[in-house]
Design a protein around this motif. Structure first.
Motif, PDB file in Angstrom:
ATOM      1  N   PRO A 248       0.815  -1.235   0.000  1.00  7.96           N
ATOM      2  CA  PRO A 248       0.000   0.000   0.000  1.00  7.96           C
ATOM      3  C   PRO A 248       0.837   1.269   0.000  1.00  7.96           C
ATOM      4  N   PHE A 249       2.150   1.159   0.171  1.00  6.45           N
ATOM      5  CA  PHE A 249       3.025   2.322   0.203  1.00  6.45           C
ATOM      6  C   PHE A 249       4.055   2.224  -0.910  1.00  6.45           C
ATOM      7  N   PHE A 250       4.493   3.372  -1.380  1.00  7.18           N
ATOM      8  CA  PHE A 250       5.671   3.463  -2.241  1.00  7.18           C
ATOM      9  C   PHE A 250       6.570   4.587  -1.746  1.00  7.18           C
ATOM     10  N   LEU A 251       6.088   5.816  -1.829  1.00  2.00           N
ATOM     11  CA  LEU A 251       6.775   6.960  -1.256  1.00  2.00           C
ATOM     12  C   LEU A 251       5.933   7.490  -0.103  1.00  2.00           C
ATOM     13  N   THR A 252       6.528   7.606   1.068  1.00  2.00           N
ATOM     14  CA  THR A 252       5.770   8.013   2.244  1.00  2.00           C
ATOM     15  C   THR A 252       6.686   8.744   3.214  1.00  2.00           C
ATOM     16  N   GLU A 253       6.074   9.564   4.055  1.00  2.29           N
ATOM     17  CA  GLU A 253       6.821  10.269   5.086  1.00  2.29           C
ATOM     18  C   GLU A 253       7.091   9.388   6.303  1.00  2.29           C
ATOM     19  N   MET A 254       6.407   8.262   6.431  1.00  2.18           N
ATOM     20  CA  MET A 254       6.554   7.402   7.587  1.00  2.18           C
ATOM     21  C   MET A 254       7.851   6.602   7.517  1.00  2.18           C
ATOM     22  N   THR A 255       8.360   6.261   8.689  1.00  6.66           N
ATOM     23  CA  THR A 255       9.485   5.350   8.779  1.00  6.66           C
ATOM     24  C   THR A 255       8.971   3.911   8.732  1.00  6.66           C
ATOM     25  N   LYS A 256       9.893   2.955   8.739  1.00  6.56           N
ATOM     26  CA  LYS A 256       9.481   1.550   8.674  1.00  6.56           C
ATOM     27  C   LYS A 256       8.651   1.168   9.891  1.00  6.56           C
ATOM     28  N   ASP A 257       9.070   1.613  11.085  1.00  5.41           N
ATOM     29  CA  ASP A 257       8.308   1.283  12.299  1.00  5.41           C
ATOM     30  C   ASP A 257       6.907   1.870  12.250  1.00  5.41           C
ATOM     31  N   GLN A 258       6.788   3.091  11.745  1.00  4.51           N
ATOM     32  CA  GLN A 258       5.456   3.702  11.641  1.00  4.51           C
ATOM     33  C   GLN A 258       4.587   2.966  10.629  1.00  4.51           C
ATOM     34  N   MET A 259       5.181   2.513   9.527  1.00  2.50           N
ATOM     35  CA  MET A 259       4.416   1.731   8.546  1.00  2.50           C
ATOM     36  C   MET A 259       3.947   0.410   9.146  1.00  2.50           C
ATOM     37  N   LEU A 260       4.809  -0.241   9.924  1.00  2.00           N
ATOM     38  CA  LEU A 260       4.425  -1.509  10.550  1.00  2.00           C
ATOM     39  C   LEU A 260       3.287  -1.305  11.542  1.00  2.00           C
ATOM     40  N   LEU A 261       3.363  -0.238  12.336  1.00  2.00           N
ATOM     41  CA  LEU A 261       2.279   0.044  13.285  1.00  2.00           C
ATOM     42  C   LEU A 261       0.974   0.331  12.554  1.00  2.00           C
ATOM     43  N   ASP A 262       1.044   1.106  11.469  1.00  2.00           N
ATOM     44  CA  ASP A 262      -0.161   1.440  10.705  1.00  2.00           C
ATOM     45  C   ASP A 262      -0.783   0.188  10.091  1.00  2.00           C
ATOM     46  N   LEU A 263       0.028  -0.671   9.491  1.00  2.09           N
ATOM     47  CA  LEU A 263      -0.512  -1.885   8.871  1.00  2.09           C
ATOM     48  C   LEU A 263      -1.029  -2.867   9.914  1.00  2.09           C
ATOM     49  N   ALA A 264      -0.345  -2.963  11.069  1.00  2.00           N
ATOM     50  CA  ALA A 264      -0.827  -3.856  12.125  1.00  2.00           C
ATOM     51  C   ALA A 264      -2.180  -3.402  12.652  1.00  2.00           C
ATOM     52  N   PHE A 265      -2.353  -2.092  12.820  1.00  2.00           N
ATOM     53  CA  PHE A 265      -3.642  -1.572  13.279  1.00  2.00           C
ATOM     54  C   PHE A 265      -4.737  -1.828  12.246  1.00  2.00           C
ATOM     55  N   LYS A 266      -4.434  -1.579  10.964  1.00  2.00           N
ATOM     56  CA  LYS A 266      -5.428  -1.813   9.922  1.00  2.00           C
ATOM     57  C   LYS A 266      -5.793  -3.284   9.814  1.00  2.00           C
ATOM     58  N   SER A 267      -4.802  -4.171   9.963  1.00  2.00           N
ATOM     59  CA  SER A 267      -5.097  -5.607   9.868  1.00  2.00           C
ATOM     60  C   SER A 267      -6.001  -6.055  11.013  1.00  2.00           C
ATOM     61  N   LYS A 268      -5.799  -5.500  12.215  1.00  2.00           N
ATOM     62  CA  LYS A 268      -6.685  -5.854  13.333  1.00  2.00           C
ATOM     63  C   LYS A 268      -8.108  -5.365  13.078  1.00  2.00           C
TER      64      LYS A 268
END
Length: 386
Positions: A248-268
């Protein structure tokens, strides 16, 4: 809410709850399947990003040149770097670092992507004859193109900002990418639109007409720190990163940890939403199936009873016609039809005053009573003369 909007809402609710909620259950089941598929895609993206190495631009070339057996054919990496025009890498030994960068018309900032969006703001007054605009607002609003977007881009790269131009770089390949971009808004203003004679007619008949133009400009400026997530390979000896359709990402302002938190929340959220929607759909569809099955059984039983009753009536009428071919004394005529012989006695009063056909008609009444004594009756019995 107007009366027409209420009528549309009532029609939609009746359609949703038709067949005892079967349509609503099917819609919930479709939403549950869509949610499950999105949960699967989000979980796969979470796993890929979690396994992807998070490296600097300076370390990318050495990583790609290594013979790593744990890499797939197209390795996915997460790179953090600053935006720079590609021309600064192609001709950095000859000219300045910012040769071919774009310049914002409103802010004057240098950028590699400039997106200009103009959105028309429409008046919502329905006018004197505008009752049909309710349906158009619900159904046809998305059909009218009210937004125009223009985008200008130049090839750009990611660099280690503090070490450039001594550090390495990675080329950003935007071909085929439909992912959202980390753009910064530099201009946002609403301009009024002058009315015309045609605008008066539009307002009179309830048609939408523009009253304002929202002008926005967004840019991806030089030097902005972003993360690139995608497939990275060496192209003619140059490291290049391109978008992956499964992420879902290509270019983003988030870091890897922020992307992981965002995807984990969305998956839940998607997981529990799929469970809730699936449970509701199963319950509603089960109730609709049982209810419609019982209705079908009742209709079938009613048809059987009606056919049996019709056959009984036909046989009774045939018997009566056969028995009453001769003359019937006045004292033995049915007190209701005055045509056929008295054949049925009511229970419990015992009066023998009706023929069998009229006795059955009396029994089928809502509150059956004897036509002579008006006592409530339970049934009737046919009397046969020996």
């Amino acid at each position: 809410m107007s009366s027409h909007e209420q009528a549309v809402a009532s029609l939609i609710s009746q359609l949703a709850f038709s067949f005892d909620g079967a349509v609503l259950g099917a819609a919930l089941a479709y939403a549950a399947f869509r949610t499950i598929f999105r949960f699967k895609a989000t979980s796969n993206a979470l796993l890929k990003i979690r396994c992807a190495p998070y490296i600097r631009v300076a370390d990318l070339r050495s990583l790609l040149e290594e013979d790593r057996s744990d890499f797939a054919d197209e390795p996915i990496v997460v790179i953090r770097g600053a935006v720079e025009a590609r021309s600064s890498a192609d001709g950095r030994s000859l000219k300045g670092l910012k040769n071919n960068a774009l310049v914002s018309q409103e802010s004057g900032d240098k950028a590699v992507i400039i997106e200009r969006t103009q959105t028309y703001i429409y008046h919502e007054w329905r006018g004197l004859f505008g009752w049909t605009s309710d349906l158009r607002a619900i159904i046809g609003r998305s059909w009218n193109k009210k937004e125009s977007t223009s985008m200008r881009t130049v090839p750009f790269i990611l660099i280690d900002g503090g070490q450039w131009p001594l550090s390495d770089f990675v080329i950003v390949n935007m071909d085929g990418s439909k992912h959202p971009l980390p753009l910064t808004t530099v201009y946002h203003q609403l301009h009024p639109i002058n009315a015309s004679p045609y605008t008066f007619l539009q307002a009179l008949f309830g048609h939408e007409y523009p009253v304002g133009l929202l002008d926005e400009e967004k840019i991806l400026p030089l030097g902005k720190e972003i993360s690139a997530v995608g497939i990275c390979l060496l192209n003619n000896g140059m490291p290049e990163i391109k978008a992956c359709k499964d992420l879902p990402f290509f270019l983003t302002e988030m870091t890897k940890d922020q992307m992981l938190l965002d995807l984990a929340f969305k998956s839940k959220i998607l997981f529990w939403s799929g469970i809730v929607l699936g449970s509701l759909s199963i319950g509603i569809l089960g109730y609709a199936f049982v209810s419609n099955l019982n209705k079908w059984k009742e209709r079938r039983q009613r048809r059987i009873q009606e056919s049996t009753s019709a056959a009984s009536d036909d046989s009774t009428s045939q018997i009566d016609l056969e028995e009453e071919t001769g003359e019937v004394p006045d004292g033995e005529l049915c007190v209701i039809c005055l045509m056929r012989r008295r054949r049925s006695a009511f229970i419990p009063c015992g009066h023998l005053v009706c023929c069998q056909h009229c006795a059955i008609s009396v029994e089928r009444e809502l509150v059956p009573k004897c036509p002579v004594c008006r006592m409530a009756i339970r049934s009737s019995v046919r009397i046969y003369a020996s």
